[in-house]
Design an enzyme around this catalytic site. Structure first.
Site, PDB file in Angstrom:
ATOM      1  N   HIS A   5      24.964  14.670 -23.918  1.00  0.00           N
ATOM      2  CA  HIS A   5      24.250  13.520 -22.959  1.00  0.00           C
ATOM      3  C   HIS A   5      22.862  14.091 -22.663  1.00  0.00           C
ATOM      4  O   HIS A   5      22.529  15.177 -23.275  1.00  0.00           O
ATOM      5  CB  HIS A   5      25.020  13.269 -21.471  1.00  0.00           C
ATOM      6  CG  HIS A   5      24.933  14.469 -20.636  1.00  0.00           C
ATOM      7  ND1 HIS A   5      26.133  15.275 -20.269  1.00  0.00           N
ATOM      8  CD2 HIS A   5      23.972  14.922 -19.891  1.00  0.00           C
ATOM      9  CE1 HIS A   5      25.895  16.024 -19.479  1.00  0.00           C
ATOM     10  NE2 HIS A   5      24.664  15.885 -19.028  1.00  0.00           N
ATOM     11  N   ARG A   9      16.602  11.615 -14.252  1.00  0.00           N
ATOM     12  CA  ARG A   9      16.472  11.369 -12.839  1.00  0.00           C
ATOM     13  C   ARG A   9      15.891   9.853 -12.593  1.00  0.00           C
ATOM     14  O   ARG A   9      14.721   9.471 -13.203  1.00  0.00           O
ATOM     15  CB  ARG A   9      15.348  12.337 -12.119  1.00  0.00           C
ATOM     16  CG  ARG A   9      16.058  13.914 -12.174  1.00  0.00           C
ATOM     17  CD  ARG A   9      15.109  14.974 -11.534  1.00  0.00           C
ATOM     18  NE  ARG A   9      15.706  16.209 -11.644  1.00  0.00           N
ATOM     19  CZ  ARG A   9      15.506  16.916 -12.419  1.00  0.00           C
ATOM     20  NH1 ARG A   9      14.853  16.731 -13.531  1.00  0.00           N
ATOM     21  NH2 ARG A   9      16.339  18.018 -12.387  1.00  0.00           N
ATOM     22  N   GLU A  58      22.926  10.495 -18.778  1.00  0.00           N
ATOM     23  CA  GLU A  58      23.428  10.765 -17.291  1.00  0.00           C
ATOM     24  C   GLU A  58      22.171  10.353 -16.510  1.00  0.00           C
ATOM     25  O   GLU A  58      21.177  10.891 -16.774  1.00  0.00           O
ATOM     26  CB  GLU A  58      23.480  12.226 -17.035  1.00  0.00           C
ATOM     27  CG  GLU A  58      23.911  12.649 -15.644  1.00  0.00           C
ATOM     28  CD  GLU A  58      23.928  14.206 -15.595  1.00  0.00           C
ATOM     29  OE1 GLU A  58      23.725  14.433 -14.478  1.00  0.00           O
ATOM     30  OE2 GLU A  58      24.084  14.882 -16.541  1.00  0.00           O
ATOM     31  N   ASN A  62      18.777  11.408  -6.828  1.00  0.00           N
ATOM     32  CA  ASN A  62      18.843  12.529  -5.602  1.00  0.00           C
ATOM     33  C   ASN A  62      18.177  11.645  -4.469  1.00  0.00           C
ATOM     34  O   ASN A  62      17.156  10.934  -4.518  1.00  0.00           O
ATOM     35  CB  ASN A  62      17.705  13.529  -6.109  1.00  0.00           C
ATOM     36  CG  ASN A  62      18.246  14.435  -7.262  1.00  0.00           C
ATOM     37  OD1 ASN A  62      19.038  15.063  -7.121  1.00  0.00           O
ATOM     38  ND2 ASN A  62      17.383  14.482  -8.373  1.00  0.00           N
ATOM     39  N   GLU A 124      12.939   4.314 -27.866  1.00  0.00           N
ATOM     40  CA  GLU A 124      12.539   3.509 -29.112  1.00  0.00           C
ATOM     41  C   GLU A 124      13.862   3.067 -29.649  1.00  0.00           C
ATOM     42  O   GLU A 124      14.774   3.307 -29.877  1.00  0.00           O
ATOM     43  CB  GLU A 124      12.157   4.657 -30.097  1.00  0.00           C
ATOM     44  CG  GLU A 124      11.836   4.308 -31.623  1.00  0.00           C
ATOM     45  CD  GLU A 124      11.347   5.616 -32.238  1.00  0.00           C
ATOM     46  OE1 GLU A 124      10.755   5.357 -33.461  1.00  0.00           O
ATOM     47  OE2 GLU A 124      11.670   6.683 -32.040  1.00  0.00           O
TER      48      GLU A 124
END
Length: 129
Positions: A5, A9, A58, A62, A124
């Protein structure tokens, strides 16, 4: 070795899940909330992700962080599509943002386009018929 993966964030987890699932057609594979560590993870991918031998993304939220500086090192994630122009039309119709219209790569003949996710990460699209 095998690529499992890539982690991004994100400033709004649900907005990002919506983009990757509704706009790009990935599946939400699993998620986990870690309140004590103050973050939530969501994994998205095509098919069943790693279970189908596909890499995953992923998405990491936060707590309390709504945006990030992307910096100059990040480039893009690449996705193979059968027809770039058709993929761009589907993405645009679903509310996605095309930041480079379909056309040949500079100095070559491969047809590409670029899409931007809600956190400004570039994706892309590469035509692989």
């Amino acid at each position: 070795m095998k690529l499992l993966h890539t982690m991004l964030r994100v400033g709004d987890l649900q907005r990002s899940i919506d983009f990757y699932t509704r706009v790009l057609g990935m599946n939400l594979l699993r998620s986990s909330d870690r309140p004590e560590q103050k973050y939530t993870l969501a994994f998205v991918g095509f098919g069943r992700g790693n279970a189908d031998d596909n890499a995953e993304i992923e998405l990491t939220y936060n707590y309390g962080v709504t945006n990030y500086e992307l910096g100059t090192a990040y480039g893009h994630i690449a996705l193979a599509v059968p027809e770039v122009a058709a993929a761009c039309e589907r993405i645009r119709a679903a509310g996605g943002k095309i930041v480079r219209e379909p056309g040949p790569v500079k100095g070559g003949s491969t047809v590409i386009a670029f899409v931007e996710d809600p956190d400004r990460y570039r994706i892309e699209l590469i035509e692989r018929g």
